[in-house]
Design a protein around this motif. Structure first.
Motif, PDB file in Angstrom:
ATOM      1  N   CYS A  99       0.866  -1.176   0.000  1.00  0.00           N
ATOM      2  CA  CYS A  99       0.000   0.000   0.000  1.00  0.00           C
ATOM      3  C   CYS A  99       0.903   1.225   0.000  1.00  0.00           C
ATOM      4  O   CYS A  99       1.774   1.368   0.863  1.00  0.00           O
ATOM      5  CB  CYS A  99      -0.912   0.010   1.214  1.00  0.00           C
ATOM      6  N   ILE A 100       0.725   2.087  -0.982  1.00  0.00           N
ATOM      7  CA  ILE A 100       1.560   3.269  -1.154  1.00  0.00           C
ATOM      8  C   ILE A 100       0.741   4.517  -0.857  1.00  0.00           C
ATOM      9  O   ILE A 100      -0.376   4.678  -1.365  1.00  0.00           O
ATOM     10  CB  ILE A 100       2.117   3.343  -2.588  1.00  0.00           C
ATOM     11  N   ILE A 101       1.273   5.389  -0.016  1.00  0.00           N
ATOM     12  CA  ILE A 101       0.677   6.708   0.205  1.00  0.00           C
ATOM     13  C   ILE A 101       1.489   7.694  -0.633  1.00  0.00           C
ATOM     14  O   ILE A 101       2.693   7.876  -0.411  1.00  0.00           O
ATOM     15  CB  ILE A 101       0.710   7.119   1.687  1.00  0.00           C
ATOM     16  N   ALA A 102       0.836   8.288  -1.612  1.00  0.00           N
ATOM     17  CA  ALA A 102       1.546   9.139  -2.563  1.00  0.00           C
ATOM     18  C   ALA A 102       0.768  10.417  -2.836  1.00  0.00           C
ATOM     19  O   ALA A 102      -0.402  10.563  -2.439  1.00  0.00           O
ATOM     20  CB  ALA A 102       1.791   8.387  -3.867  1.00  0.00           C
ATOM     21  N   GLU A 103       1.425  11.335  -3.526  1.00  0.00           N
ATOM     22  CA  GLU A 103       0.759  12.576  -3.913  1.00  0.00           C
ATOM     23  C   GLU A 103      -0.419  12.272  -4.825  1.00  0.00           C
ATOM     24  O   GLU A 103      -0.348  11.392  -5.699  1.00  0.00           O
ATOM     25  CB  GLU A 103       1.751  13.492  -4.641  1.00  0.00           C
ATOM     26  N   ASN A 104      -1.491  12.992  -4.621  1.00  0.00           N
ATOM     27  CA  ASN A 104      -2.698  12.793  -5.412  1.00  0.00           C
ATOM     28  C   ASN A 104      -2.748  13.850  -6.523  1.00  0.00           C
ATOM     29  O   ASN A 104      -3.408  14.883  -6.402  1.00  0.00           O
ATOM     30  CB  ASN A 104      -3.932  12.885  -4.519  1.00  0.00           C
ATOM     31  N   ARG A 105      -2.004  13.569  -7.580  1.00  0.00           N
ATOM     32  CA  ARG A 105      -1.986  14.490  -8.718  1.00  0.00           C
ATOM     33  C   ARG A 105      -1.717  13.717 -10.005  1.00  0.00           C
ATOM     34  O   ARG A 105      -1.325  12.549  -9.977  1.00  0.00           O
ATOM     35  CB  ARG A 105      -0.918  15.572  -8.519  1.00  0.00           C
ATOM     36  N   LYS A 106      -1.923  14.407 -11.107  1.00  0.00           N
ATOM     37  CA  LYS A 106      -1.767  13.791 -12.417  1.00  0.00           C
ATOM     38  C   LYS A 106      -0.338  13.302 -12.627  1.00  0.00           C
ATOM     39  O   LYS A 106       0.630  13.996 -12.306  1.00  0.00           O
ATOM     40  CB  LYS A 106      -2.128  14.811 -13.499  1.00  0.00           C
ATOM     41  N   GLY A 107      -0.199  12.091 -13.170  1.00  0.00           N
ATOM     42  CA  GLY A 107       1.105  11.552 -13.540  1.00  0.00           C
ATOM     43  C   GLY A 107       1.766  10.693 -12.487  1.00  0.00           C
ATOM     44  O   GLY A 107       2.754  10.006 -12.773  1.00  0.00           O
ATOM     45  N   VAL A 108       1.236  10.703 -11.252  1.00  0.00           N
ATOM     46  CA  VAL A 108       1.865   9.935 -10.176  1.00  0.00           C
ATOM     47  C   VAL A 108       1.736   8.434 -10.421  1.00  0.00           C
ATOM     48  O   VAL A 108       2.689   7.677 -10.236  1.00  0.00           O
ATOM     49  CB  VAL A 108       1.256  10.319  -8.810  1.00  0.00           C
ATOM     50  N   LEU A 109       0.566   7.997 -10.839  1.00  0.00           N
ATOM     51  CA  LEU A 109       0.374   6.577 -11.119  1.00  0.00           C
ATOM     52  C   LEU A 109       1.332   6.109 -12.214  1.00  0.00           C
ATOM     53  O   LEU A 109       1.924   5.028 -12.114  1.00  0.00           O
ATOM     54  CB  LEU A 109      -1.074   6.310 -11.525  1.00  0.00           C
ATOM     55  N   HIS A 110       1.499   6.923 -13.231  1.00  0.00           N
ATOM     56  CA  HIS A 110       2.422   6.580 -14.317  1.00  0.00           C
ATOM     57  C   HIS A 110       3.848   6.436 -13.788  1.00  0.00           C
ATOM     58  O   HIS A 110       4.579   5.511 -14.178  1.00  0.00           O
ATOM     59  CB  HIS A 110       2.361   7.667 -15.394  1.00  0.00           C
TER      60      HIS A 110
END
Length: 225
Positions: free
Chosen positions: A11-22
């Protein structure tokens, strides 16, 4: 010689913005990770604003530490939490759909039988939802093939047919066998197995998905009990 792949979950906590998943999936691809499941929580469900939780299951042929190190070095990721996969925890899934009274009886048989197997180390879970209405049932049956780890479907009701029968055909094409109670309508004509006793239908479903039981629906397909 085929290399043995191990399944991991994080489980990753990451920034919620465009391009992060990529960016995250790109890192995993660089280390030959094959992603088998991905789920992202909606914005606002994590403890800090501007962050999102991303659950990933993936297969690799080597130790996952190198991937975890690479992910930790990414500036868009704030936390990483390794977990056991859903398959290891919940295992294969028996799905039961239909009328409330019939669903409850099928679930009783399935849960009791699953308990007998799980206490010996297997992992079989039972999911139920009571529904009414042809279109509602059709949508639910069609969705079964999209459910992770769904291994068999039991249709429990008094009357099912029409577009529900068409959905049964589509689910079977996806490799998910279908058990139906002996009911009015055309669904029993399309099911792999028709069972009159709802408790027995639940038992049959669990026995089929069990890795140690000798019961196999394919050997008695088209029969009625």
């Amino acid at each position: 010689m085929t290399e043995c792949k191990t399944t991991y979950a994080i489980c990753i906590i990451a920034e919620n913005r465009k391009g992060v998943l990529h960016e995250i999936t790109g890192i995993m691809a660089d280390y030959d990770a094959n992603i088998t499941m991905l789920h992202m929580e909606e914005p606002g469900t994590t403890h800090d604003a501007g962050l999102a939780a991303l659950y990933i299951e993936y297969e690799i042929t080597h130790n996952q530490e190198v991937i975890l190190d690479a992910l930790h070095n990414s500036p868009v990721i704030s936390e990483i939490h390794p977990h056991s996969s859903f398959k290891d925890i919940f295992g294969t899934r028996v799905i039961i759909i239909g009328g409330g009274a019939q669903v409850a009886q099928v679930a009783m048989g399935a849960v009791n039988e699953a308990d007998r197997h799980n206490i010996r180390g297997e992992r079989i879970s039972v999911d139920t939802i009571p529904l009414v209405g042809e279109e509602t049932l059709r949508c639910a049956v069609d969705a079964v093939s999209r459910l992770p780890r769904a291994s068999i479907l039991v249709l429990a009701g008094s009357l099912m047919g029409g577009t529900v029968s068409e959905a049964v055909v589509r689910v079977k094409k996806e490799g998910i066998p279908v058990i139906a109670l002996n009911m009015a309508g055309t669904v029993p004509e399309y099911a792999d197995l028709v069972v009159t006793d709802p408790i027995q239908a639940g038992v049959f479903a669990v026995m089929h998905v069990s890795s140690i039981a000798v019961f196999d629906i394919t050997r008695i397909r088209g029969r009625q009990f």
